[in-house]
Design a protein around this motif. Structure first.
Motif, PDB file in Angstrom:
ATOM      1  N   GLN A  29      -4.837   9.306 -10.320  1.00 42.94           N
ATOM      2  CA  GLN A  29      -3.512   9.906 -10.525  1.00 42.94           C
ATOM      3  C   GLN A  29      -2.767  10.038  -9.195  1.00 42.94           C
ATOM      4  N   ARG A  30      -3.520  10.461  -8.177  1.00 44.25           N
ATOM      5  CA  ARG A  30      -2.939  10.607  -6.836  1.00 44.25           C
ATOM      6  C   ARG A  30      -2.434   9.243  -6.331  1.00 44.25           C
ATOM      7  N   ALA A  31      -3.258   8.223  -6.519  1.00 47.43           N
ATOM      8  CA  ALA A  31      -2.890   6.871  -6.084  1.00 47.43           C
ATOM      9  C   ALA A  31      -1.645   6.387  -6.828  1.00 47.43           C
ATOM     10  N   TYR A  32      -1.626   6.569  -8.137  1.00 47.56           N
ATOM     11  CA  TYR A  32      -0.469   6.137  -8.937  1.00 47.56           C
ATOM     12  C   TYR A  32       0.800   6.840  -8.475  1.00 47.56           C
ATOM     13  N   LYS A  33       0.670   8.146  -8.225  1.00 49.36           N
ATOM     14  CA  LYS A  33       1.832   8.938  -7.830  1.00 49.36           C
ATOM     15  C   LYS A  33       2.440   8.384  -6.532  1.00 49.36           C
ATOM     16  N   LEU A  34       1.555   8.076  -5.561  1.00 48.58           N
ATOM     17  CA  LEU A  34       2.038   7.540  -4.288  1.00 48.58           C
ATOM     18  C   LEU A  34       2.588   6.112  -4.440  1.00 48.58           C
TER      19      LEU A  34
ATOM     20  N   PHE B  61       0.828  -1.201   0.000  1.00 46.80           N
ATOM     21  CA  PHE B  61       0.000   0.000   0.000  1.00 46.80           C
ATOM     22  C   PHE B  61       0.868   1.260   0.000  1.00 46.80           C
ATOM     23  N   ALA B  62       0.209   2.382  -0.259  1.00 45.41           N
ATOM     24  CA  ALA B  62       0.823   3.693  -0.070  1.00 45.41           C
ATOM     25  C   ALA B  62      -0.193   4.512   0.710  1.00 45.41           C
ATOM     26  N   TYR B  63       0.299   5.253   1.706  1.00 44.88           N
ATOM     27  CA  TYR B  63      -0.610   5.948   2.629  1.00 44.88           C
ATOM     28  C   TYR B  63      -0.370   7.447   2.630  1.00 44.88           C
ATOM     29  N   GLU B  64      -1.455   8.182   2.710  1.00 47.25           N
ATOM     30  CA  GLU B  64      -1.390   9.594   3.108  1.00 47.25           C
ATOM     31  C   GLU B  64      -2.511   9.758   4.126  1.00 47.25           C
ATOM     32  N   PRO B  65      -2.449  10.757   5.013  1.00 47.74           N
ATOM     33  CA  PRO B  65      -3.402  10.787   6.119  1.00 47.74           C
ATOM     34  C   PRO B  65      -4.854  10.477   5.729  1.00 47.74           C
ATOM     35  N   ASP B  66      -5.347   9.452   6.373  1.00 46.92           N
ATOM     36  CA  ASP B  66      -6.721   8.965   6.255  1.00 46.92           C
ATOM     37  C   ASP B  66      -7.063   8.269   4.936  1.00 46.92           C
TER      38      ASP B  66
END
Lengths: 162, 162
Positions: free
Chosen positions: A100-105, A38-43
């Motif tokens: 896009q955000r998910a791919y970037k992370l 996984f890749a995480y950003e707050p929440d």
């Protein structure tokens, strides 16, 4: 060994640093636990998978739990448990920015991605494989961490000094 | 990377060798996943815990899932997922022999036991703590393992010699 509850900030920092954990989902009151990258950003926790039991179950019941731990040794470890809701991010216009955000992370761990993707291949050897991108919206999170206390340190010193 | 399904025998051997995994339980279709220490013999997995959410949920719904993995690196890992039924082993006459069996197996990891037990203390600082012994009767089990293939080996060699 000193054990303490982690603050929300500490939980966030831990999950941002980690990329491997276990996801629990449920069908008809039967749990199923599998390892995930996984890749995480707050929440928000982003992951991917090919179609299988995990995705089918989360589609029918989006309530999930993610457990992430890091065990350095018996007296030094971190563990965060997060409950949340599964949302699939299909290849459709309204999901473009979130995909896009998910791919970037996730790109930061691209090698892991390839590995996990390859791991799905035997099951789908005779059919084209489709990677599904998803987001877990974290609603509740708790964390605990342990570190050696003064007594452990004393014992270690004694051992090192012979 | 070469990925293959593990045979039942390989799953057994893996679980006998391991002592740490993650247990998933369910209440009202909400999953909960926590790390556990365990001792395994074919079709029985013994564990222990103080009273808390995990035990309360398993008492109300004995259907559980245990995931055990061993990640050496991205191309070399083992993972077994076992579904089964929770049974508590209370300190009563009809459980004497099974409790003895559980203790005997768990004793081999006594240090882990102490550590996990200590980890429960902060929650119960103001009340006496009671260790609960339990057995998971495994009903279904699958396993997969990965190892580097000839192409990975070639790349590794190239890296080492280059």
């Amino acid at each position: 060994m000193l054990i303490e509850e982690m603050t929300v900030k500490q939980c966030h920092e831990f999950l941002v640093r980690m990329d491997f954990g276990r996801l629990g989902c449920v069908h008809d009151n039967q749990p199923y636990v599998v390892p995930i990258y996984f890749a995480y950003e707050p929440d928000r926790l982003y992951g991917f998978s090919t179609l299988g039991r995990k995705i089918e179950w989360m589609r029918s019941n989006p309530r999930v739990c993610v457990e992430v731990d890091e065990v350095i040794d018996t007296k030094s470890w971190n563990c965060v448990i997060a409950s949340g809701r599964y949302e699939e991010l299909p290849n459709a216009s309204q999901y473009v920015s979130e995909r896009q955000r998910a791919y970037k992370l996730l790109e930061k761990r691209f090698l892991w991605w390839q590995t996990a993707y390859a791991a799905e291949q035997p099951r789908h050897a005779h059919q084209p494989s489709l990677t599904i991108l998803y987001c877990i919206h974290v609603a509740e999170m708790t964390g605990r961490r342990a570190e050696p206390d003064q007594f452990d340190a004393g014992r270690t010193h004694q051992k090192i000094s012979g």
